[in-house]
Design a protein around this motif. Sequence first.
Motif, PDB file in Angstrom:
ATOM      1  N   ALA A  59      -7.070 -17.752   1.827  1.00 13.38           N
ATOM      2  CA  ALA A  59      -6.454 -19.016   2.228  1.00 13.38           C
ATOM      3  C   ALA A  59      -7.033 -19.489   3.553  1.00 13.38           C
ATOM      4  N   ALA A  60      -7.271 -18.559   4.487  1.00 18.04           N
ATOM      5  CA  ALA A  60      -7.715 -18.927   5.832  1.00 18.04           C
ATOM      6  C   ALA A  60      -9.050 -19.658   5.809  1.00 18.04           C
ATOM      7  N   VAL A  61     -10.007 -19.163   5.044  1.00 13.41           N
ATOM      8  CA  VAL A  61     -11.324 -19.801   5.055  1.00 13.41           C
ATOM      9  C   VAL A  61     -11.264 -21.186   4.416  1.00 13.41           C
ATOM     10  N   ALA A  62     -10.426 -21.357   3.402  1.00 10.86           N
ATOM     11  CA  ALA A  62     -10.257 -22.690   2.813  1.00 10.86           C
ATOM     12  C   ALA A  62      -9.617 -23.645   3.813  1.00 10.86           C
ATOM     13  N   LEU A  63      -8.650 -23.151   4.592  1.00 10.86           N
ATOM     14  CA  LEU A  63      -7.985 -23.988   5.581  1.00 10.86           C
ATOM     15  C   LEU A  63      -8.950 -24.380   6.704  1.00 10.86           C
ATOM     16  N   LEU A  64      -9.839 -23.481   7.094  1.00  9.91           N
ATOM     17  CA  LEU A  64     -10.840 -23.825   8.099  1.00  9.91           C
ATOM     18  C   LEU A  64     -11.723 -24.974   7.615  1.00  9.91           C
ATOM     19  N   CYS A  65     -12.138 -24.906   6.368  1.00 14.36           N
ATOM     20  CA  CYS A  65     -12.933 -25.998   5.804  1.00 14.36           C
ATOM     21  C   CYS A  65     -12.114 -27.285   5.755  1.00 14.36           C
ATOM     22  N   ALA A  66     -10.858 -27.179   5.379  1.00 16.47           N
ATOM     23  CA  ALA A  66      -9.995 -28.354   5.272  1.00 16.47           C
ATOM     24  C   ALA A  66      -9.761 -29.014   6.621  1.00 16.47           C
ATOM     25  N   SER A  67      -9.833 -28.244   7.708  1.00 15.61           N
ATOM     26  CA  SER A  67      -9.607 -28.825   9.027  1.00 15.61           C
ATOM     27  C   SER A  67     -10.636 -29.897   9.359  1.00 15.61           C
ATOM     28  N   LEU A  68     -11.792 -29.897   8.690  1.00  9.50           N
ATOM     29  CA  LEU A  68     -12.808 -30.915   8.931  1.00  9.50           C
ATOM     30  C   LEU A  68     -12.364 -32.295   8.457  1.00  9.50           C
ATOM     31  N   LEU A  69     -11.356 -32.356   7.610  1.00  3.46           N
ATOM     32  CA  LEU A  69     -10.841 -33.648   7.159  1.00  3.46           C
ATOM     33  C   LEU A  69     -10.022 -34.348   8.234  1.00  3.46           C
ATOM     34  N   ASN A  70      -9.595 -33.613   9.250  1.00  7.53           N
ATOM     35  CA  ASN A  70      -8.674 -34.126  10.254  1.00  7.53           C
ATOM     36  C   ASN A  70      -9.403 -34.454  11.553  1.00  7.53           C
ATOM     37  N   TYR A  71      -9.255 -35.682  12.031  1.00 12.90           N
ATOM     38  CA  TYR A  71      -9.847 -36.088  13.299  1.00 12.90           C
ATOM     39  C   TYR A  71      -8.898 -35.858  14.467  1.00 12.90           C
ATOM     40  N   GLY A  72      -7.723 -35.345  14.202  1.00 17.74           N
ATOM     41  CA  GLY A  72      -6.812 -34.927  15.247  1.00 17.74           C
ATOM     42  C   GLY A  72      -6.962 -33.444  15.526  1.00 17.74           C
ATOM     43  N   VAL A  73      -5.942 -32.861  16.150  1.00 15.35           N
ATOM     44  CA  VAL A  73      -5.951 -31.438  16.481  1.00 15.35           C
ATOM     45  C   VAL A  73      -5.234 -30.660  15.379  1.00 15.35           C
ATOM     46  N   THR A  74      -5.903 -29.675  14.821  1.00 19.25           N
ATOM     47  CA  THR A  74      -5.316 -28.798  13.813  1.00 19.25           C
ATOM     48  C   THR A  74      -5.004 -27.460  14.472  1.00 19.25           C
ATOM     49  N   LYS A  75      -3.752 -27.041  14.354  1.00 18.94           N
ATOM     50  CA  LYS A  75      -3.338 -25.771  14.939  1.00 18.94           C
ATOM     51  C   LYS A  75      -2.818 -24.873  13.827  1.00 18.94           C
TER      52      LYS A  75
END
Length: 470
Positions: A59-75
């Motif tokens: 799940a973690a590696v997929a979420l890291l990739c998904a964070s690229l969709l967000n131009y805000g801050v992902t925590k």
Amino acid sequence: MMIPDIPSSDSEPGPFAHHTDPLTSNPLDLQSANREVHLRIEGGRRLYGDVTLKASKNAAVALLCASLLNYGVTKFLNFPRIEEVTRMIEVLESIGVKINWRDNNTLELCRPKKLRLENLDEDAARKTRSVLMLIGPLMHGHGEFDIPYAGGCKLGERTVKPHQYALEEFGVSITATDKRYTVKVDKKSPGEMTLYESGNTVTNNTILAAASMAEGTLIQAASCDYMVQDLCYFLQKFGVEIEGIGTPLLHIRGLSRIKQNIEYTPTEDPIEAMFFISAAVTTDSEITIKRVPFRWISLELTKLKRMGLRYTLSSSYKAANGHVDLADLTIHRHEGKLSALPDKLHPNIWPGLNPDSLPYFVPIAGVATGRTLIHDWIYERRAVYYAELSKLGIKVELLDQHRLHVQGPSELIKANMSCPPALRPASLLLIGMLAASGVSVLRNVYVINRGYEDLAARLNMLGASVEVFS
């Protein structure tokens, strides 16, 4: 050229200007990709006490990739500090993503307005198959880019064609040249599509592609597995509409642009639960595993119950994401009374027996009375690695590259061995060494550290004797 089948600025304002906690060096349990670390195990001890699961690697590696969709801050809260995550962080940092580890395994990410894809860290990218999931998010802001061939565990031919076929539906073309993929994008909405294969990474890639499409996408033959569900719950927090989570039919209506400050906690790892279950059973121990996503290993527990294993589940409670049901699982001693199942053990997509759970039945079968047939039909070479357990005294008969018989009960013996190049088979050797009397050595454990955090220290807290050395 056909894609080969094989075993990629200006920052947004944010809270990073005053950060003084850089990405620190790994603790002794972990290692750099270039430095060998080994384990010395004094086996033959029963485990006791309790252990709390960490978040899921997959799940973690997929979420890291998904964070690229967000131009805000992902925590991300309670994020696993494992080598697979470190490799993906190295890739993201190399293209301009600002990343900081905070206390309690909190990871903060902020992507720039423009990613520097020409600077992508190829060495890090080639060490993880997860780099393939960059295509889904990157296709939304780039007309053309390259990523290197994916790596990860060496488990035989693992085709990337399902990714190619799925992303073609979104106007993406992929060609292979000089050990890298060249991706060209003429974006379009697929409407309704069917995946060529119900794999986890291809489903995630497709979801990431659909998540930034304002038009609806209907995906058939999607994987229902835990890492796919976790990704969907994360995207829903942004407002991406997803129906059918946990089913093979997903309807997604995405957002053309996402810019939010968001927090998310990935769910605990069901495969890590299987590691500790297998360690407890193989050493005939009683331990409690806390925060187990028990519905994701329901069939595994049912199989173990039919073998004669006694276990207790606490009342259920929700994971931090508010969706997944957790419980505390106590594995009781079997005292040598386990029996082999009369039929074969084989993996399938969820809700079948998870392909990454299957390996942990090999040492369990080794301490059960009778003969167990294990059919690992998904990977060409993984069953060959299971045969390494014979060096620890488990009676393994390899029938072909997919099938083996395990005859029990076996008396485990110490050994000096090196890890095979695959995460789950390597961790089986550690389990066998925990049960074997005497001192064993397991060399070059990088592959185990790809998926498990602080494993030696956590096993020692359960009464094991595991020393890390280099």
